[in-house]
Motif scaffolding. Structure first.
Motif, PDB file in Angstrom:
ATOM      1  N   THR A 165       0.826  -1.209   0.000  1.00 59.39           N
ATOM      2  CA  THR A 165       0.000   0.000   0.000  1.00 59.39           C
ATOM      3  C   THR A 165       0.859   1.258   0.000  1.00 59.39           C
ATOM      4  N   ILE A 166       1.886   1.298   0.849  1.00 58.04           N
ATOM      5  CA  ILE A 166       2.738   2.485   0.939  1.00 58.04           C
ATOM      6  C   ILE A 166       3.394   2.792  -0.398  1.00 58.04           C
ATOM      7  N   ARG A 167       3.784   1.760  -1.115  1.00 56.99           N
ATOM      8  CA  ARG A 167       4.395   1.971  -2.429  1.00 56.99           C
ATOM      9  C   ARG A 167       3.431   2.645  -3.403  1.00 56.99           C
ATOM     10  N   GLN A 168       2.145   2.453  -3.213  1.00 60.76           N
ATOM     11  CA  GLN A 168       1.157   3.029  -4.114  1.00 60.76           C
ATOM     12  C   GLN A 168       0.642   4.382  -3.664  1.00 60.76           C
ATOM     13  N   THR A 169       0.748   4.686  -2.388  1.00 60.98           N
ATOM     14  CA  THR A 169       0.127   5.908  -1.870  1.00 60.98           C
ATOM     15  C   THR A 169       1.123   7.000  -1.491  1.00 60.98           C
ATOM     16  N   GLY A 178      14.912   8.735  -3.052  1.00 61.07           N
ATOM     17  CA  GLY A 178      14.406   7.957  -1.935  1.00 61.07           C
ATOM     18  C   GLY A 178      13.367   6.948  -2.384  1.00 61.07           C
ATOM     19  N   THR A 179      12.723   6.323  -1.432  1.00 62.25           N
ATOM     20  CA  THR A 179      11.697   5.321  -1.695  1.00 62.25           C
ATOM     21  C   THR A 179      10.391   5.763  -1.049  1.00 62.25           C
ATOM     22  N   PRO A 180       9.271   5.144  -1.422  1.00 63.99           N
ATOM     23  CA  PRO A 180       8.012   5.471  -0.751  1.00 63.99           C
ATOM     24  C   PRO A 180       8.075   5.257   0.755  1.00 63.99           C
ATOM     25  N   ASP A 200      12.470  -0.606  -5.458  1.00 72.80           N
ATOM     26  CA  ASP A 200      13.197   0.240  -4.521  1.00 72.80           C
ATOM     27  C   ASP A 200      14.177  -0.614  -3.747  1.00 72.80           C
ATOM     28  N   ASN A 201      15.353  -0.066  -3.517  1.00 71.59           N
ATOM     29  CA  ASN A 201      16.367  -0.851  -2.844  1.00 71.59           C
ATOM     30  C   ASN A 201      17.172   0.043  -1.929  1.00 71.59           C
ATOM     31  N   GLY A 231      14.270   2.448   5.221  1.00 76.67           N
ATOM     32  CA  GLY A 231      15.045   1.869   4.146  1.00 76.67           C
ATOM     33  C   GLY A 231      14.587   0.524   3.708  1.00 76.67           C
ATOM     34  N   PHE A 232      13.622  -0.077   4.436  1.00 75.39           N
ATOM     35  CA  PHE A 232      13.173  -1.415   4.080  1.00 75.39           C
ATOM     36  C   PHE A 232      12.403  -1.411   2.786  1.00 75.39           C
ATOM     37  N   GLU A 233      12.836  -2.183   1.821  1.00 73.23           N
ATOM     38  CA  GLU A 233      12.092  -2.431   0.602  1.00 73.23           C
ATOM     39  C   GLU A 233      12.408  -3.847   0.151  1.00 73.23           C
TER      40      GLU A 233
END
Length: 235
Positions: free
Chosen positions: A67-71, A78-80, A222-223, A232-234
């Motif tokens: 969900t976080i990756r989409q919202t 950076g990453t979501p 994302d890495n 940083g977790f992806e």
């Protein structure tokens, strides 16, 4: 951190080598010196509590990663999840303080307890935890239990609405003309982003890391992330 434009043959692009930690985010490699601190610094009660909060936040991020990756629209390289944590880190720390103390005391803390603590904090502080912050859309706050769907409303133009069915990979789009389309993620850990155009229809099925033109977020893949930053977790 220093940005690496080229890495020599045989050199790792992630991990730590000779006191230098390499991190790759969105295909760009960065380097930073590895901090060296005496072990006693990490053994104080305050330090142990911070480490416990770090682990509990990681549980929370992993649970809602899809969900976080989409919202969330990331900033820069950076990453979501980086963005999610930068916005919500203070509130998450406050919400998980008691559970962190239990964790430090050797008690097992489940994801159910983590989610309940965050939900309780959000109920008492309804605009403290943001669960959607995407370019072109209004922010959405957690006000209790994490919802089954999150509705994103366009800030300008046609009142396009995207409803994200949490964690099951289905994105339902209500288009400006009133038609409804869906896309489905068939992978277990990749991001799903149906292509949404504010004036037209959504694409069909996409697998892992599609492009959401409605919100401007290029998801998936994302890495990286620092050792001291739960965001940083992806995967």
């Amino acid at each position: 951190m220093a940005r690496i434009t080229q890495v020599g043959p045989g050199r790792k692009t992630v991990g730590t080598i000779d006191g230098i930690t390499y991190v790759t985010r969105n295909g760009v490699t960065y380097a930073r010196s590895t901090p060296t601190m005496p072990a006693s610094v990490y053994n104080t009660p305050e330090a142990k509590k911070r480490q416990a909060i770090f682990k509990l936040v990681q549980k929370h991020l992993k649970y809602h990663l899809r969900t976080i990756r989409q919202t969330f629209t990331p900033k820069g390289n950076g990453t979501p999840t980086n963005r999610y944590y930068s916005v919500n880190g203070k509130a998450l720390t406050a919400a998980l303080g008691t559970l962190a103390e239990q964790y430090c005391a050797g008690e097992d803390v489940t994801i159910t307890e983590v989610e309940a603590a965050i939900s309780a904090y959000a109920t008492a502080h309804p605009q403290s935890i943001t669960i959607a912050s995407k370019s072109g859309y209004g922010e959405v706050y957690l006000t209790g239990n994490w919802p089954d769907t999150i509705t994103l409303n366009a800030l300008t133009g046609d009142s396009t609405v995207i409803i994200i069915v949490a964690e099951n990979g289905v994105v339902t789009t209500i288009n400006a003309d009133g038609t409804i389309t869906t896309s489905t993620d068939t992978s277990s850990s990749s991001n799903t982003n149906g292509t949404n155009n504010s004036g037209g229809s959504s694409t069909g099925s996409e697998t892992g890391g599609g492009t959401n033109t409605g919100g401007g977020n290029n998801g998936g893949g994302d890495n990286g992330g620092g050792d001291d930053d739960p965001s940083g977790f992806e995967e």
